[in-house]
Scaffold this active site. Structure first.
Site: not given
Length: 368
Positions: A38, A264, A136, A313
Site C-alpha cells: 500500500k 522564508y 480502528r 516547497m
C-alpha cells in the site's frame, strides 16, 4: 553506484530480496507470506516492488484501497490482492479486477453481499477482520452470530480468512497486551469455526509480530515495513537492508555574514560568517516543514549538515560551514548507512512517515 546528479530515490531490489528471504526464514514452510504494498509500496513504487516480489513467489499482496489494487492488476500482477480498507462505492471495480475485500463491519458486509448477489457471484473470496484491541476497524466477538447468519443466507461470498492486527508487537513492554490479543483472536477463530462450520485461514502478525510472536504466525503473516528494511528494533534493523536511498545535489553555495537571515520568514539567523548550501528537494517532495529549524539534517561527504530555516516547497537550505564540499556534490537524505529512521527520530516521527511522503515527482531509479 555513480553519484547522484539530481534528486532521486534509488530502490535496491537485491535488498528487497534479502529482506523477503530473511523474514521468510522466520516462518514454517507452510506459512503463507503476504506483502503489504500500500501507499505506493511505502513510497518506493508499488508496481516495481510487486513485480519483483511476484518473481520471488510471494503468496499474497495487500493494498489499502481499491485503486491501488487496480494499478497492480493493470501492471500485470496476477497474485491474490487483499484490499484492507475498501469502500462500498468501489465494490464493482473490486470484483471486476478480482480483488479480495476486507470485510470489517456490518454495513460493509451487507453492501458486499448485495452487489455480489446482483452480479450473480458465487463463493467470492472475502476476509473478515476482527478488532482485538486496535479499535480502528473490525468486528467484535459478539458480532459472530450475525456474521454467520448472513453467511448462511447467501452463496455469493465465501470466507477465505479471518484476521486481526497487533497493536504494539514491537514493544516488549506490551507483551501482556499482545498476548491477550493473540488469545482473543484464537477464541474468535474457534467460535467462528464452531458456529459457521468454516475453517478459514488465520493471520494476525505484522513485521514485528513475525519476529516477536512466532506462536501467532498461524496460516499467513503480513509484512510491510520489514520488506523495506526496518524491523522496529536496532537488532532487527541490523539484519535487514533499507531498500530506498534518497539523494540529491548541492545547487548553490552561499557565504552569509553574521546576523544575515536564511529563507522564508527570516527563520534562521547566522551566528557568524557561515556557508549554506541549497538543495533541490522540499516539502512538495516529502521533506516536511517539521524537519526545518535544525531538527532534520542531510549528509554531505559523510558529514551531517543541519537543515536551517523553514523548508521550502522545492528546496532546503543546510549549514555547511564546517564541511568541505562544492556545488554539484551529492547529498544523502537517507540511505542504507544514514537511515530514514534516524532522520525521522530527529524530528520526533517515524520512518513510515518520511518514506511514504516521498513525492512521485522524485525520480525512482531501480538497482537490480
Amino acid at each position: 553506484m555513480p553519484k547522484a546528479k539530481e534528486t532521486v530515490l534509488e530502490i535496491d531490489l537485491s535488498a528487497l530480496t534479502h529482506n523477503f528471504n530473511y523474514l521468510k526464514s522466520k516462518l514454517q514452510p507452510q506459512t503463507k507470506f503476504l506483502a503489504v504494498v500500500k501507499a505506493f509500496a511505502y513510497g518506493s513504487d508499488a508496481v516495481e516492488i510487486a513485480k519483483h516480489l511476484q518473481k520471488l513467489n510471494v503468496d499474497y499482496f495487500a493494498v489499502a484501497y481499491v485503486n491501488e489494487g487496480v494499478a497492480l492488476r493493470d501492471a500485470g500482477i496476477t497474485a491474490p490482492i487483499l484490499v484492507l480498507h475498501p469502500q462500498s462505492i468501489s465494490f464493482k471495480t473490486l470484483i471486476d479486477r478480482c480483488l479480495e475485500p476486507s470485510i470489517y463491519s456490518t454495513h460493509v458486509l451487507d453492501e458486499f453481499i448485495k452487489i455480489t448477489k446482483a452480479q450473480s457471484q458465487k463463493d467470492y473470496p472475502v476476509h473478515i477482520k476482527f478488532n482485538t484491541g486496535l479499535n480502528r476497524l473490525g468486528f467484535k466477538v459478539n458480532d459472530i452470530d450475525s456474521i454467520v447468519s448472513k453467511l448462511d443466507n447467501t452463496s455469493s461470498i465465501k470466507v477465505k480468512s479471518l484476521f486481526s492486527h497487533l497493536v504494539a508487537s514491537e514493544d516488549t513492554n506490551e507483551l501482556e497486551f499482545s498476548n491477550n490479543q493473540i488469545e482473543k483472536f484464537k477464541t474468535i477463530a474457534a467460535t467462528f469455526e464452531e458456529k459457521s462450520g468454516i475453517k478459514p485461514w488465520l493471520h494476525m502478525c505484522n513485521t514485528s509480530g513475525i519476529i516477536n510472536y512466532p506462536e501467532a504466525h498461524f496460516d499467513m503473516v503480513r509484512s510491510g515495513i520489514g520488506l523495506y528494511g526496518f524491523g522496529n528494533s536496532i537488532e532487527e534493523d541490523n539484519k535487514l537492508k533499507p531498500i530506498a536511498s534518497l539523494k540529491s545535489v548541492i545547487s548553490q553555495i552561499h557565504t552569509i555574514e553574521k546576523d544575515e537571515t536564511v529563507g522564508y520568514n527570516r527563520a534562521y539567523t547566522a551566528k557568524g560568517i557561515e556557508k549554506t548550501a541549497t538543495i533541490p528537494i522540499g516539502h512538495a517532495d516529502g521533506i516536511s516543514r517539521i524537519y526545518g529549524q535544525e531538527k532534520g539534517f542531510v549528509t554531505i561527504n559523510s558529514e551531517k549538515a543541519p537543515i536551517i530555516g523553514n523548508v521550502c516547497m522545492d528546496m532546503i537550505m543546510v549549514n555547511i560551514t564546517n564541511i568541505d564540499c562544492k556545488e554539484g556534490d551529492e547529498v544523502i537524505i537517507f540511505d542504507n548507512k544514514y537511515k530514514a529512521n534516524t532522520l525521522a527520530e530527529a524530528a520526533n516521527t517515524i520512518s513510515y512517515e518520511i518514506m511514504t511522503s516521498i513525492s512521485q515527482r522524485v525520480k525512482r531509479v531501480f538497482i537490480p
